[in-house]
Design a protein around this motif. Structure first.
Motif, PDB file in Angstrom:
ATOM      1  N   HIS A 172       0.823  -1.205   0.000  1.00 31.25           N
ATOM      2  CA  HIS A 172       0.000   0.000   0.000  1.00 31.25           C
ATOM      3  C   HIS A 172       0.859   1.257   0.000  1.00 31.25           C
ATOM      4  CE1 HIS A 172      -3.677  -2.259   0.490  1.00 31.25           C
ATOM      5  NE2 HIS A 172      -2.969  -3.064   1.260  1.00 31.25           N
ATOM      6  N   LEU A 173       2.082   1.132   0.479  1.00 32.79           N
ATOM      7  CA  LEU A 173       3.024   2.249   0.482  1.00 32.79           C
ATOM      8  C   LEU A 173       4.406   1.701   0.173  1.00 32.79           C
ATOM      9  CD1 LEU A 173       3.870   5.205   1.073  1.00 32.79           C
ATOM     10  CD2 LEU A 173       4.114   4.530   3.476  1.00 32.79           C
ATOM     11  N   MET A 178       2.554  -2.926  -6.234  1.00 36.49           N
ATOM     12  CA  MET A 178       1.717  -2.013  -5.458  1.00 36.49           C
ATOM     13  C   MET A 178       0.257  -2.442  -5.472  1.00 36.49           C
ATOM     14  SD  MET A 178       3.420   1.673  -6.277  1.00 36.49           S
ATOM     15  CE  MET A 178       2.283   2.502  -5.187  1.00 36.49           C
ATOM     16  N   ALA A 179      -0.406  -2.186  -4.364  1.00 42.95           N
ATOM     17  CA  ALA A 179      -1.835  -2.451  -4.236  1.00 42.95           C
ATOM     18  C   ALA A 179      -2.609  -1.346  -4.961  1.00 42.95           C
ATOM     19  CB  ALA A 179      -2.231  -2.476  -2.761  1.00 42.95           C
ATOM     20  N   GLY A 222      -4.587   1.777  -5.516  1.00 46.27           N
ATOM     21  CA  GLY A 222      -4.678   2.957  -4.663  1.00 46.27           C
ATOM     22  C   GLY A 222      -3.454   3.177  -3.800  1.00 46.27           C
ATOM     23  N   GLY A 223      -2.417   2.372  -4.010  1.00 49.95           N
ATOM     24  CA  GLY A 223      -1.197   2.504  -3.220  1.00 49.95           C
ATOM     25  C   GLY A 223      -0.439   3.778  -3.544  1.00 49.95           C
ATOM     26  N   HIS A 224       0.527   4.087  -2.709  1.00 49.10           N
ATOM     27  CA  HIS A 224       1.318   5.302  -2.868  1.00 49.10           C
ATOM     28  C   HIS A 224       2.799   4.966  -2.944  1.00 49.10           C
ATOM     29  CE1 HIS A 224      -2.046   8.021  -2.079  1.00 49.10           C
ATOM     30  NE2 HIS A 224      -2.444   7.079  -1.243  1.00 49.10           N
ATOM     31  N   GLN A 284      -2.434  -2.099 -10.559  1.00 47.78           N
ATOM     32  CA  GLN A 284      -1.951  -1.376  -9.405  1.00 47.78           C
ATOM     33  C   GLN A 284      -0.890  -0.353  -9.798  1.00 47.78           C
ATOM     34  OE1 GLN A 284      -1.673  -4.578 -10.029  1.00 47.78           O
ATOM     35  NE2 GLN A 284       0.187  -5.490  -9.237  1.00 47.78           N
ATOM     36  N   GLU A 316      -0.398   8.761  -8.836  1.00 53.05           N
ATOM     37  CA  GLU A 316      -0.019   9.163  -7.477  1.00 53.05           C
ATOM     38  C   GLU A 316       1.406   9.713  -7.386  1.00 53.05           C
ATOM     39  OE1 GLU A 316      -2.037   9.300  -4.947  1.00 53.05           O
ATOM     40  OE2 GLU A 316      -3.691   8.402  -6.049  1.00 53.05           O
TER      41      GLU A 316
END
Length: 102
Positions: free
Chosen positions: A45-46, A63-64, A66-68, A91, A98
């Motif tokens: 997620h990050l 990355m998931a 909506g991850g950052h 992802q 982002e």
């Protein structure tokens, strides 16, 4: 890593070799890996990346949705990112939106 663990995050640390694994666990990592090649790694997620090089593209693929991504260095060399790294990885495509300069 210690701040992430203290705030309740489940932390996976990537280290440069087997000699650094114990140190990462001592700092609070829940899982320690030496490669992002394994299919079982992620989703994240990050992603905090100070290495760059080919590892950045590998991390983006893990990355998931909506991850950052916080990319802050190129110790491993120039980041090897291509637009195609974002295609075929839902992802990663989300991550493209982002990634913003600080």
């Amino acid at each position: 890593m210690q701040l992430a663990v203290a705030s309740g995050a489940r932390v996976t640390a990537q280290v440069s070799g087997s000699g650094r694994i114990e140190e990462a666990y001592e700092l609070g990592a829940h899982r320690v890996i030496t490669s992002l090649e394994e299919e079982s790694v992620g989703p994240f997620h990050l992603v905090l990346d100070g290495i760059g090089g080919p590892l950045l593209a590998q991390a983006i693929r893990r990355m998931a949705p909506g991850g950052h991504l916080a990319w802050y260095g190129n110790v491993g060399g120039v980041a090897e990112l291509k637009l195609s790294d974002f295609f075929g990885h839902a992802q990663a495509w989300n991550a493209l939106y982002e990634v913003r300069p600080c």
